[in-house]
Design an enzyme around this catalytic site. Structure first.
Site, mmCIF file in Angstrom:
data_model
loop_
_atom_site.group_PDB
_atom_site.id
_atom_site.type_symbol
_atom_site.label_atom_id
_atom_site.label_comp_id
_atom_site.label_asym_id
_atom_site.label_seq_id
_atom_site.Cartn_x
_atom_site.Cartn_y
_atom_site.Cartn_z
ATOM 1 N N SER A 298 -9.354 -0.062 7.851
ATOM 2 C CA SER A 298 -8.924 -0.075 6.447
ATOM 3 C C SER A 298 -8.318 -1.376 5.952
ATOM 4 C CB SER A 298 -7.940 1.075 6.195
ATOM 5 O OG SER A 298 -8.573 2.300 6.449
ATOM 6 N N LYS B 281 0.843 -1.198 0.000
ATOM 7 C CA LYS B 281 0.000 0.000 0.000
ATOM 8 C C LYS B 281 0.882 1.253 0.000
ATOM 9 C CE LYS B 281 -3.617 2.008 2.999
ATOM 10 N NZ LYS B 281 -4.435 1.733 4.202
ATOM 11 N N SER C 152 -9.118 2.564 3.582
ATOM 12 C CA SER C 152 -8.193 3.224 2.692
ATOM 13 C C SER C 152 -7.418 2.271 1.797
ATOM 14 C CB SER C 152 -7.207 4.076 3.494
ATOM 15 O OG SER C 152 -6.425 3.296 4.375
#
Length: 468
Positions: A181, A82, A157
């Protein structure tokens, strides 16, 4: 819009990460074939899904050609990191374009451990700006779309990771969770997402500096065994001696559990559809011999006010310290309305932040009392099915965005504050065919219990596949 996936009869097939690691070890497929297949799949779905933050094709191909790229159980299995952790040679943009990207000089603490398992990064995945929104819909970078129905959000997210794993680009990808998330994109995309106990996995230095460490690293996967194997392998790389070991969990447990079921978030009842699906999951658990009790939510309403203020304080620190943290090219005028609105909320209420943090730190007393009576807590991961793109539009007025966020994402933040583990499992689907996750939480250090329960549920009710 329509469903999209990249599953085919190439070297990846429909293997999960454990199956792919076995195929690579046996020589059934080669590292070159696997990496090339992942890149081809990425290029098929990314123009629609829009989950890629940075591509690292050359790096992945060069690593894939080595006999043993990193060492570790997952040698050669393609993955993503990420875009909020440092990995050498790749920029870290945190889901925004508010400064000029620069490659990291070295791997951060998390990437160093992640890569030691043998996972090969094909790139970095998109996220909402600084992870503040539960939907990645950046006004300039565009939205990250749900491969089950591209008119809907992939959650955030960790949206890019969730979308790519669900669409079959890779079997496993990094996600992290500061308010849900890992679990939110797992729920939206029909995946397994375990937020581990605080301290289970390493954090990069910027996340360790938070006054209350609400962020935890982890992964999203399509199978329980992939999630279990990942934590087993990470434990070999770097175990936290303050937590009970997870060990090698490979199937259901035998203990029948006391499970509390709650369909009320701190702010509202889940939608009628999600409440009904949660109770159906409870009925399945009861049929398996577990003891089920329906309870009211024990957490006081002010929890969400305190969490929002702390969330806002993090935005305040990022915006006010932007040039110091991200360099002279940082331009706050390029931030979205949610980030700037959170910063304003904190600036008007700075005097309340210490009290809010102190109250949040005491919330674990409530969950500890709950754990004296119950082994596991079942709740829906989200209050409703994934909304359409635009529902959480970051160009909308701040108050509209935050009201809609709190309405949808009111179940997940509790375990970020308490540091307890929680896992989202793709147990259900909405009437429109979108995945609906169910969340199971337990006491600190009890990931093994959650994984055993997840194995049992996966066997009892195999979840829907995007390509079936």
């Amino acid at each position: 819009m329509d469903r999209i996936d990249a599953f085919s009869d190439d070297a990846l097939g429909d293997l999960d990460a454990v199956g792919l690691a076995a195929a690579l070890s046996a020589g059934t497929v080669s590292p070159d074939e696997v990496i090339d297949a992942a890149i081809a799949r990425l290029e098929k779905v990314n123009p629609v899904v829009n989950g890629l933050a940075h591509e690292a094709y050359d790096r992945a191909r060069s690593r894939g050609r080595l006999t043993r790229p990193y060492g570790g159980f997952f040698d050669g299995v393609p993955s993503f990191l990420k875009d909020n952790v440092a990995i050498a040679g790749m920029p870290t943009m945190n889901g925004t374009d508010a400064w000029d990207p620069l490659p990291a000089a070295a791997d951060g603490d998390f990437a160093r451990s992640y890569l030691a398992t043998g996972l090969v990064p094909v790139g970095k995945t998109r996220m909402s700006e600084f992870g503040f929104s539960a939907s990645a819909e950046h006004p300039r970078l565009g939205p990250v779309r749900n491969p089950w129905n591209t008119a809907h959000t992939a959650g955030a997210s960790s949206s890019g990771s969730g979308a790519f794993v669900a669409a079959g680009v890779v079997p496993i990808a990094h996600a992290n969770d500061g308010g849900g998330s890992i679990r939110i994109p797992a729920s939206c995309n029909g995946l397994v997402g375990l937020k581990p106990s605080r301290g289970r996995l390493p954090l990069d230095s910027d996340m360790r500096q938070m006054p209350l460490r609400i962020v935890a690293n982890g992964v999203v996967t399509r199978s329980v065994r992939d999630t279990a194997a990942f934590y087993r392998e990470m434990e070999k790389v770097l175990a936290n001696p303050k937590l009970p070991p997870i060990g090698d969990i490979t199937g259901p447990g035998t203990q029948r559990l006391r499970i509390a079921v709650c369909t009320q978030s701190i702010t509202r009842e889940a939608s009628p559809e999600v409440s009904e699906l949660t109770l159906k999951t409870a009925a399945l658990l009861e049929s398996l011999g577990h003891r089920i009790t329906v309870i009211d939510n024990p957490v006081p309403q002010r929890f969400m006010d305190d969490f929002l203020l702390y969330w806002s304080f993090l935005a305040f620190a990022l915006v006010r310290g932007g040039r110091r943290s991200f360099g002279p090219s940082f331009d706050r005028d390029r931030l979205d309305n949610l980030t700037l609105g959170l910063e304003r909320h904190a600036s008007r209420n700075l005097h309340r932040v210490p009290t809010a943090i102190a109250r949040l730190a005491r919330i674990r007393r409530i969950t500890s009392r709950l754990q004296a009576s119950y082994d596991v807590l079942l709740m829906p991961t989200l209050a409703d099915a994934p909304p359409t793109i635009g529902h959480l539009d970051p160009t909308a007025p701040y108050q509209q965005i935050i009201d809609r966020l709190i309405d949808w994402v009111a179940f997940t933040p509790l375990q970020n504050v308490t540091g307890e583990p929680a896992i989202s499992l793709p147990m259900a689907q909405s009437a429109s065919g979108l995945p609906v996750g169910m969340m199971f939480a337990a006491g600190v250090g009890e990931e093994a219990r959650l994984l055993e329960l997840a194995f049992e549920l996966e066997q009892a009710q195999p979840w829907a596949r995007i390509h079936s």
